[in-house]
Design a protein around this motif. Structure first.
Motif, PDB file in Angstrom:
ATOM      1  N   SER A 300       0.817  -1.214   0.000  1.00 31.88           N
ATOM      2  CA  SER A 300       0.000   0.000   0.000  1.00 31.88           C
ATOM      3  C   SER A 300       0.852   1.267   0.000  1.00 31.88           C
ATOM      4  O   SER A 300       0.565   2.222  -0.732  1.00 31.88           O
ATOM      5  N   TRP A 301       1.926   1.283   0.793  1.00 34.58           N
ATOM      6  CA  TRP A 301       2.751   2.484   0.865  1.00 34.58           C
ATOM      7  C   TRP A 301       3.442   2.755  -0.477  1.00 34.58           C
ATOM      8  O   TRP A 301       3.515   3.907  -0.916  1.00 34.58           O
ATOM      9  N   ALA A 302       3.931   1.697  -1.112  1.00 31.65           N
ATOM     10  CA  ALA A 302       4.587   1.869  -2.414  1.00 31.65           C
ATOM     11  C   ALA A 302       3.578   2.317  -3.473  1.00 31.65           C
ATOM     12  O   ALA A 302       3.898   3.132  -4.342  1.00 31.65           O
ATOM     13  N   LEU A 303       2.353   1.796  -3.400  1.00 32.15           N
ATOM     14  CA  LEU A 303       1.330   2.173  -4.385  1.00 32.15           C
ATOM     15  C   LEU A 303       0.962   3.650  -4.247  1.00 32.15           C
ATOM     16  O   LEU A 303       0.783   4.348  -5.246  1.00 32.15           O
ATOM     17  N   ILE A 304       0.856   4.110  -3.005  1.00 35.85           N
ATOM     18  CA  ILE A 304       0.531   5.523  -2.777  1.00 35.85           C
ATOM     19  C   ILE A 304       1.683   6.408  -3.232  1.00 35.85           C
ATOM     20  O   ILE A 304       1.487   7.427  -3.898  1.00 35.85           O
ATOM     21  N   ARG A 305       2.903   6.012  -2.871  1.00 30.13           N
ATOM     22  CA  ARG A 305       4.076   6.806  -3.240  1.00 30.13           C
ATOM     23  C   ARG A 305       4.260   6.877  -4.749  1.00 30.13           C
ATOM     24  O   ARG A 305       4.548   7.939  -5.304  1.00 30.13           O
ATOM     25  N   ASP A 306       4.083   5.740  -5.418  1.00 29.00           N
ATOM     26  CA  ASP A 306       4.345   5.653  -6.858  1.00 29.00           C
ATOM     27  C   ASP A 306       3.046   5.633  -7.661  1.00 29.00           C
ATOM     28  O   ASP A 306       2.908   4.905  -8.644  1.00 29.00           O
ATOM     29  N   ARG A 307       2.116   6.454  -7.239  1.00 32.17           N
ATOM     30  CA  ARG A 307       0.804   6.512  -7.903  1.00 32.17           C
ATOM     31  C   ARG A 307       0.941   6.814  -9.394  1.00 32.17           C
ATOM     32  O   ARG A 307       0.228   6.241 -10.222  1.00 32.17           O
ATOM     33  N   VAL A 326      -8.171   4.435 -19.199  1.00 29.97           N
ATOM     34  CA  VAL A 326      -8.269   4.710 -17.768  1.00 29.97           C
ATOM     35  C   VAL A 326      -8.388   6.221 -17.600  1.00 29.97           C
ATOM     36  O   VAL A 326      -7.456   6.969 -17.889  1.00 29.97           O
ATOM     37  N   GLU A 327      -9.543   6.653 -17.145  1.00 36.82           N
ATOM     38  CA  GLU A 327      -9.826   8.083 -17.015  1.00 36.82           C
ATOM     39  C   GLU A 327      -9.210   8.659 -15.737  1.00 36.82           C
ATOM     40  O   GLU A 327      -8.752   9.803 -15.710  1.00 36.82           O
ATOM     41  N   LYS A 328      -9.173   7.851 -14.676  1.00 33.99           N
ATOM     42  CA  LYS A 328      -8.651   8.324 -13.399  1.00 33.99           C
ATOM     43  C   LYS A 328      -8.352   7.123 -12.514  1.00 33.99           C
ATOM     44  O   LYS A 328      -9.000   6.083 -12.621  1.00 33.99           O
ATOM     45  N   LEU A 329      -7.368   7.279 -11.643  1.00 34.37           N
ATOM     46  CA  LEU A 329      -7.011   6.235 -10.688  1.00 34.37           C
ATOM     47  C   LEU A 329      -7.311   6.725  -9.279  1.00 34.37           C
ATOM     48  O   LEU A 329      -6.873   7.808  -8.874  1.00 34.37           O
ATOM     49  N   GLU A 330      -8.085   5.937  -8.531  1.00 36.91           N
ATOM     50  CA  GLU A 330      -8.398   6.257  -7.147  1.00 36.91           C
ATOM     51  C   GLU A 330      -7.838   5.166  -6.244  1.00 36.91           C
ATOM     52  O   GLU A 330      -8.038   3.974  -6.497  1.00 36.91           O
ATOM     53  N   LEU A 331      -7.137   5.562  -5.196  1.00 43.62           N
ATOM     54  CA  LEU A 331      -6.513   4.612  -4.274  1.00 43.62           C
ATOM     55  C   LEU A 331      -7.190   4.670  -2.916  1.00 43.62           C
ATOM     56  O   LEU A 331      -7.316   5.746  -2.322  1.00 43.62           O
ATOM     57  N   LEU A 408       0.475  10.498   1.767  1.00 42.07           N
ATOM     58  CA  LEU A 408       1.603  10.533   0.845  1.00 42.07           C
ATOM     59  C   LEU A 408       2.930  10.662   1.596  1.00 42.07           C
ATOM     60  O   LEU A 408       3.912   9.976   1.276  1.00 42.07           O
ATOM     61  N   VAL A 409       2.979  11.516   2.612  1.00 40.26           N
ATOM     62  CA  VAL A 409       4.213  11.662   3.397  1.00 40.26           C
ATOM     63  C   VAL A 409       4.541  10.347   4.101  1.00 40.26           C
ATOM     64  O   VAL A 409       5.693   9.893   4.115  1.00 40.26           O
ATOM     65  N   ALA A 411       3.637   7.374   3.188  1.00 38.89           N
ATOM     66  CA  ALA A 411       4.038   6.389   2.175  1.00 38.89           C
ATOM     67  C   ALA A 411       5.484   6.565   1.769  1.00 38.89           C
ATOM     68  O   ALA A 411       6.221   5.589   1.605  1.00 38.89           O
ATOM     69  N   ARG A 412       5.919   7.793   1.596  1.00 39.66           N
ATOM     70  CA  ARG A 412       7.315   8.031   1.175  1.00 39.66           C
ATOM     71  C   ARG A 412       8.292   7.600   2.275  1.00 39.66           C
ATOM     72  O   ARG A 412       9.355   7.057   2.001  1.00 39.66           O
ATOM     73  N   LEU A 413       7.899   7.840   3.508  1.00 42.10           N
ATOM     74  CA  LEU A 413       8.780   7.433   4.615  1.00 42.10           C
ATOM     75  C   LEU A 413       8.818   5.919   4.777  1.00 42.10           C
ATOM     76  O   LEU A 413       9.879   5.332   4.995  1.00 42.10           O
ATOM     77  N   LYS A 414       7.630   5.288   4.658  1.00 40.75           N
ATOM     78  CA  LYS A 414       7.570   3.837   4.846  1.00 40.75           C
ATOM     79  C   LYS A 414       8.216   3.079   3.697  1.00 40.75           C
ATOM     80  O   LYS A 414       8.909   2.079   3.896  1.00 40.75           O
ATOM     81  N   ALA A 415       7.967   3.544   2.443  1.00 42.51           N
ATOM     82  CA  ALA A 415       8.462   2.809   1.278  1.00 42.51           C
ATOM     83  C   ALA A 415       9.842   3.258   0.839  1.00 42.51           C
ATOM     84  O   ALA A 415      10.429   2.683  -0.069  1.00 42.51           O
ATOM     85  N   GLY A 416      10.355   4.309   1.460  1.00 45.55           N
ATOM     86  CA  GLY A 416      11.684   4.795   1.085  1.00 45.55           C
ATOM     87  C   GLY A 416      11.573   6.155   0.442  1.00 45.55           C
ATOM     88  O   GLY A 416      11.053   6.280  -0.669  1.00 45.55           O
TER      89      GLY A 416
END
Length: 419
Positions: A300-307, A326-331, A408-409, A411-416
Motif C-alpha cells: 500500500s505504501w509503495a502504491l501511494i508513493r508511486d501513484r 483509464v480516465e482516473k485512478l483512485e486509491l 503521501l508523506v 508512504a514516502r517514509l515507509k516505502a523509502g
C-alpha cells in the motif's frame, strides 16, 4: 402499416470537456467527438429502420456555441435524413436557448423546429393520423410547468407530446418546466417524448412517457450504456418501445481488490484481468474506466508513493486490452492490520497521526483554504473548477487533499523517501 419514429434528447453536440482535457488530451478528443459519432449512429438507425420521423426533445446543442463546424456537421446529417424522406421534429431545451449557432442554421424543409408557442403537426402514414405537439424554451429558464400550454388531445389521432422537463426533480439537474408524471398521463396524449434528465426513464400508465437519457455519456457521472428509443405505433394504435444503443464511449467505475498482493506484478495482473472483464462486458466501442484500487496489502505504501507509475502501468494495460481507457485512478488501499497494530511503537505512524491532527485544526485549514483560493484566482476561468464549484465543493476538496497529504508523506517514509 405501422408508424415509427426515433426519440432522442440531450445530445449536447461538442460539449466541452475541459477537466478531462487537462488530464488526458487524447481521451478528451475521443470523448469530445463521441457526441457527434453518437448522432451519426442515431441518423444511421433512422435510415436502417426506415422510420417516419426523428424526434429531438431538446438540447441538441450545448449552450453558447459559436463553432460553424458544428453547424456544417448538423446540416450534413439533416440532409441525409431529408434525402431519405424522414422528417425531423425538434424542440429547444434550456441549452439550445443559449446557443448562437441555432439562430444561424438553415435546415431542409423536412426539419420542423417548434417555437416558443404550442404547435401541432399532423403526420399520416398507413391510415394512421399521428399528431406531434411541441413547445420550445423561449429562454434558458423555465421555472413553471409548460403542461397547461399544451392543447388537448386531437380526437381520432395518436397524440405525441414533446416536452423538455425536469419532471418532479432529479439529482444533478436544475428545475426546468416541472410537472408530475401523473399530470402527463392525465393530459390524454398517447406518448410523451421527454428530454432534460440524462438517465433513461420509462413511465408506463395511461400514456407512455419516456425520458431516453443522453445518447452519449460525457463523464463518469454519466456512466453506463446510453441509448435512444425506437417507437412503433401499430395499426391498432398500440405503442411498442425499444431501447437502441448509441454510446460510442461508455464510462464505467471499476473496483479492483488488491487484498493479499505482495508483488507489484500481482497488482498489475489483477488490474489486467479486471480491465479485460469489463471490456468483454461493455457493448460500446470504447470503454472509459475510473479505476478504484482497494484492500489491505503490504504494497500500500509503495502504491501511494508511486501513484504516477501505477497509473502509467494501468494505462498501458488498457491500451493493450484495446479500445479501453483509464480516465482516473483512485486509491483506497491500506497496510495489513498487523502493520498498524496499536501495540507496535512506530514513529512514522505517530508522525502521520500528528500530521492529521494538525491538518484538522481550524488554523491550518484556514491557511490551506486561503492558499487554494489564491491558486484558483490565478488560473484562467476554464481551470477553476478543480477545487469545487461552490463552498461545499471546496470544503470537500480540502478534506481530500489534507487527508491524502498525510498518506503521501507516510508512504514516502515507509516505502523509502529517496524515490
Amino acid at each position: 402499416m405501422p408508424f415509427r419514429f426515433v426519440h432522442t434528447a440531450d445530445i449536447h453536440l461538442d460539449s466541452p470537456l475541459r477537466s478531462l482535457a487537462m488530464r488526458n488530451g487524447d481521451l478528451a478528443e475521443l470523448v469530445g467527438d463521441a457526441s457527434r459519432q453518437a448522432f451519426v449512429s442515431i441518423v444511421d438507425l433512422c435510415l436502417a429502420e426506415r422510420v417516419d420521423v426523428l424526434v429531438i426533445a431538446g438540447d441538441l446543442y450545448d449552450g453558447d456555441q459559436t463553432s460553424m463546424k458544428t453547424a456544417r456537421f448538423l446540416a450534413s446529417q439533416m440532409t441525409r435524413l431529408d434525402q431519405a424522406g424522414i422528417r425531423v421534429f425538434k424542440i429547444r431545451g434550456n441549452h439550445d436557448a443559449l446557443s448562437r449557432i441555432s439562430k444561424q442554421l438553415v435546415f431542409p424543409d423536412t426539419v420542423t423546429i417548434f417555437s416558443g408557442r404550442p404547435q401541432s403537426v399532423l403526420q399520416t402514414a398507413g391510415g394512421l393520423d399521428v399528431v406531434f405537439h411541441g413547445l420550445s424554451f423561449a429562454s434558458p429558464k423555465a421555472p413553471d410547468s409548460l403542461l397547461p400550454k399544451y392543447p388537448a388531445a386531437r380526437e381520432g389521432a395518436v397524440n405525441v407530446g414533446m416536452m423538455h422537463t425536469s419532471l418532479a426533480g432529479s439529482p444533478g439537474h436544475d428545475i426546468y418546466a416541472p410537472c408530475s408524471v401523473a399530470d402527463l398521463h392525465a393530459h390524454g396524449f398517447d406518448y410523451w417524448a421527454l428530454g432534460h434528465i440524462h438517465s433513461r426513464q420509462v413511465h408506463p400508465g395511461a400514456s407512455t412517457a419516456v425520458m431516453p437519457g443522453i445518447p452519449q455519456g460525457r463523464d463518469i457521472n454519466e456512466a453506463g450504456e446510453k441509448s435512444v428509443t425506437l417507437v412503433t405505433i401499430r395499426d391498432d394504435r398500440s405503442i411498442e418501445i425499444e431501447e437502441r444503443l448509441t454510446s460510442v464511449a461508455q464510462f464505467e467505475r471499476l473496483s479492483v481488490d488488491l487484498t493479499g498482493t505482495v508483488e507489484w506484478s500481482e497488482v498489475v495482473g489483477r488490474i489486467r484481468s479486471a480491465l479485460q472483464d469489463v471490456r468483454t462486458a461493455v457493448r460500446s466501442r470504447h470503454v472509459v474506466v475510473r479505476l478504484g484500487l482497494t484492500g489491505a496489502s503490504p504494497l500500500s505504501w509503495a502504491l501511494i508513493r508511486d501513484r504516477d507509475l501505477l497509473l502509467a502501468e494501468a494505462e498501458q494495460v488498457a491500451e493493450q486490452t484495446g479500445d479501453t481507457w483509464v480516465e482516473k485512478l483512485e486509491l483506497n488501499v491500506s497496510p495489513p492490520a498487523a502493520e498498524t497494530s496499536e501495540g507496535i511503537a512506530d514513529p512514522i505512524f505517530e508522525l502521520a497521526q500528528s500530521m492529521r491532527t494538525d491538518a484538522g485544526s481550524q488554523a491550518f485549514r484556514s491557511e490551506a483554504r486561503a492558499l487554494v483560493q489564491k491558486m484558483i484566482a490565478d488560473l484562467p476561468p476554464d481551470g477553476r473548477d478543480f477545487g469545487g464549484k461552490d463552498e461545499a465543493g471546496l470544503e470537500a476538496f480540502l478534506d481530500r487533499v489534507l487527508d491524502s497529504g498525510a498518506d503521501l508523506v507516510t508512504a514516502r517514509l515507509k516505502a523509502g523517501g529517496s524515490q
